[in-house]
Design a protein around this motif. Structure first.
Motif, short mmCIF file in Angstrom:
data_model
loop_
_atom_site.label_atom_id
_atom_site.label_comp_id
_atom_site.label_asym_id
_atom_site.label_seq_id
_atom_site.Cartn_x
_atom_site.Cartn_y
_atom_site.Cartn_z
N UNK A 137 0.81 -1.12 0.05
CA UNK A 137 -0.04 0.09 0.04
C UNK A 137 0.73 1.30 0.00
N UNK A 138 0.12 2.39 -0.20
CA UNK A 138 0.89 3.58 -0.18
C UNK A 138 2.09 3.96 0.94
N UNK A 139 1.67 3.39 2.04
CA UNK A 139 2.67 3.54 3.34
C UNK A 139 4.02 2.98 2.86
N UNK A 140 3.84 1.82 2.11
CA UNK A 140 5.29 1.14 1.82
C UNK A 140 6.27 1.89 1.29
N UNK A 141 6.26 3.37 0.90
CA UNK A 141 7.08 4.14 0.21
C UNK A 141 8.29 4.28 1.34
N UNK A 142 7.64 4.06 2.64
CA UNK A 142 8.74 4.36 3.83
C UNK A 142 9.70 3.47 3.81
N UNK A 143 9.17 2.14 3.52
CA UNK A 143 10.26 1.19 3.41
C UNK A 143 11.13 1.35 2.30
N UNK A 144 10.82 1.84 1.23
CA UNK A 144 11.61 2.39 0.21
C UNK A 144 12.61 3.14 0.35
#
Ligand SMILES: Cc1cc2nc3c(=O)[nH]c(=O)nc-3n(C[C@H](O)[C@H](O)[C@H](O)COP(=O)(O)OP(=O)(O)OC[C@H]3O[C@@H](n4cnc5c(N)ncnc54)[C@H](O)[C@@H]3O)c2cc1C
Ligand SMILES: Nc1ncnc2c1ncn2[C@@H]1O[C@H](COP(=O)(O)O)[C@@H](O)[C@H]1O
Lengths: 326, 263
Positions: free
Chosen positions: B66-73
């Motif tokens: 989901x959108x929040x996964x950018x933080x993992x990136x």
């Protein structure tokens, strides 16, 4: 027909114990589905008698494929070839590293549903339903399949091997084509034993150490406590410390190590990951020392001590010595 | 050489994970973080780059989520990735392992990497198998649980612990490798790298952009169907001692062992 194809791992002329369990489980489930369990072995010159011996665990037929041993992708090719002949509704794997890889690869190849770490399977209305613990075993999910073939990968020691005395099974050669990518991996050395050849299987008491020991020298604390207990005690280890070179592989407990059930298993600085737990959970008494009160090992030990092993173990060693002397 | 590293956003280790009874899926609210096992995969990529045996042109972090996964990136980039790809699409929600691996393979295929690295397990999914699924779709050789990896021009020499001891396997590139947590000690990101992470290129793609057949993904289309989640059988809780006074603690342990005739 609702047959079940069961993968059997073999090495040095013996079938893996978990695979024997998978064959037994396959035979039980196939009987409920009104089909047969067939086992499959892959290797270089697999002895016919070894393959046939799976009849004793309930295999109605054993397929033998010729190919490179110890790698997953050749088995994906072989099992896909067997399944393409029709008749198979499920593929079943015991607990083990290769089983996970083959089962997952086969799921991708066949567009099949897959469940791993399965602890129990039941037949219901001609279909199998797999139970898989999730989220650190805090819940159990039930999984059904809607693909033509369903793939079940068991957890280590989840399926019990039961010799039926049915005698040898007919053995059939399976011809298959090795895919291009499967031929790009080559085994250089297999089954290398690292470190000393210690014997822990006969011990009634095991003092096991994990990463919490801090360094290789930390194992001294385990040795001292084990020798305080006397001759029937030995030292065991987790994969984390074996991979780090702190302790020999021969003493490793768990999924890719040994399965033990001593009278006492004292775990020092061990978190209690499922892959470790499966190798020692049948111990009669489990004592754990860990600084982290949330460590999973506290969920399944009989006596848990939340504290620093560096403080506790030396004193415990003295106290055990005193008790035995007294 | 171009390396893709697969990373996942997972609930933080301190968050209690649970199933949302209304959807049967994992409750994904609460603090999240980069899957700790994936930091070993990024570190492995960095060590190949710094090792100098081959020249690594690019390390690309790839996630599906989901959108929040950018933080993992962002975290992955702060640890060394040059840019990242975020596969994000409502149609992918609830995908099982096989569907997730298929979708990730599609996103990776577009990058044509020489090496795909993954962590040994996701902290929440704990399937240990995405690597094997991705490899099969990409038609690449693969190995999981690798704890030593040496690059030899167009091949890798990998070591891992399997059922009977340590195996050494030679694998031709391109390949898919899941690394075990014993392979390295991941570095900490520098403050500068953390600050700069958001400025590195990030490519957000949907199913259609990478040729994913949406009839094969998502919860409803997955071949493995979750029909229920239940509580595990209750087991008698063990006795717990908090060590405050070690002499007293040891006395209690000895008494406990003595009672069971273990000394
Ligand atoms: C396919 C596969 C197969 C595997 N096979 C095996 C296997 O056969 N055997 C196995 O063991 N593992 C196996 N593992 C690995 C397993 O998942 C865990 O990573 C491993 O068991 C962890 O080892 P550990 O408990 O020593 O380390 P950690 O998980 O790091 O735990 C260390 C613990 O020590 C505690 N600690 C730290 N300092 C102190 C102190 N001073 N006093 C007391 N406690 C302290 C910490 O709180 C922590 O709980 C496998 C994993 C996979 C994916
Ligand atoms: N949604 C995802 N996006 C990117 N990578 C993933 C995803 N899920 C799993 N992975 C990768 O696959 C590895 C193994 O995960 P798993 O098979 O779920 O235990 C992880 O360590 C990640 O590297």
């Amino acid at each position: 027909m609702a047959n079940i194809l069961v993968y059997a791992l073999h090495y040095n002329g013996a079938i893996n114990k978990n695979s024997l369990g998978a064959v037994s489980e396959g035979a039980r489930l196939a009987a409920e589905l009104g089909g047969e369990a067939h086992a499959i072995l892959l290797g270089e010159n697999v002895p016919e008698a070894l393959a046939a011996s799976l009849g004793d665990y309930g295999a109605a037929k054993v397929l033998v494929a010729e190919g490179p041993e110890g790698l997953a992708q050749p088995l994906v090719d072989a099992m896909a070839a067997a399944i393409s002949g029709g008749g198979y509704k499920y593929a079943l794997f015991g607990g083990g590293l290769l089983g996970f890889e083959i089962g997952a690869g086969l799921a991708a190849r066949l567009g099949a549903g897959v469940a791993m770490e399965v602890t129990s399977v039941r037949a219901e209305g001609g279909e199998l339903i797999a139970e898989r613990p999730i989220l650190g075993d805090s819940a159990i999910s039930e999984i059904s399949y809607r693909s033509e073939v369903g793939i079940v990968i068991g957890r280590l020691n989840a399926f019990e091997a039961k010799a039926t005395g049915a005698g040898p099974a007919p053995v059939e050669k399976l011809s298959f084509e090795l895919s291009a990518h499967a031929s790009k991996a080559k085994m250089v050395t297999r089954g290398e034993q690292r470190g000393a050849d210690v014997d822990i299987e006969g011990a009634e008491i095991l003092v096991a150490g994990g990463r919490g020991l801090g360094k290789a020298e930390g194992f001294e604390l385990c040795h001292e406590l084990a020798s305080a207990f006397g001759n029937n005690a030995a030292v065991a280890a987790t994969r984390a410390v074996v991979d780090a070179g702190w302790y020999p592989y021969a003493a490793q407990i768990g999924q890719t190590g040994k399965t033990v059930a001593p009278k006492l298993y004292l775990a020092a600085g061990i978190s209690g990951a499922i892959q470790h737990q499966v190798g020692m959970q049948s111990s009669e008494n489990i004592v754990a020392i860990n600084t982290d009160s949330n460590a999973p090992i506290f969920e399944f030990c009989d006596l848990g001590i939340v504290g620093d092993l560096n403080k506790i173990m030396p004193k415990l060693t003295e106290a055990v010595k005193a008790k035995r002397a007294g | 050489m171009k390396i893709c590293v697969l990373v996942k956003e997972v609930p933080d280790a301190a968050v209690e994970k649970r199933i949302d009874p209304s959807t049967g899926r994992m409750d994904r609210s609460g603090e999240k973080n980069l899957n700790p096992y994936d930091t070993h995969a990024i570190e492995a990529a960095m060590q190949i780059r710094e090792g100098g045996v081959v020249s690594v042109e690019e390390i690309v972090a790839v996630t599906m989520g989901p959108e929040s996964a950018v933080r993992a990136l962002h975290k992955a980039v702060s640890l060394g990735a040059d840019r990242s790809v975020h596969l994000s699409d409502q149609a992918l929600a609830g995908s099982d392992v096989a569907a997730t691996g298929y979708a990730l393979a599609k996103a990776i295929d577009r990058e044509s990497p020489d090496l795909v690295l993954l962590g040994q397990q996701s902290d929440d999914g704990e399937c240990y198998t995405i690597g094997a699924v991705v490899a099969e779709h990409l038609g690449m050789p693969s190995l999981t649980q690798v704890i030593k990896m040496d690059v030899e021009s167009d091949a890798l020499r990998c070591e891992r612990q399997a059922e009977y001891g340590y195996d050494t396997v030679q694998i031709q590139l391109p390949a898919v490798i899941s690394v075990g947590d014993a392979i390295n000690e991941p570095r900490y990101p520098s403050l500068k790298a953390i600050m700069g992470a958001k400025k590195k290129p990030l490519d957000t793609v949907a199913s259609g952009d990478v040729g994913i057949d949406t009839s094969k993904v998502g919860g409803d289309n997955s071949a493995a169907q979750w029909i229920a989640a239940k509580a595990p059988p209750a087991k008698a809780a063990g006795e717990i001692i908090e060590d405050e006074d070690t002499a007293e603690t040891v006395e209690k342990i000895v008494a406990w062992l003595d009672e069971r005739k273990l000394i």
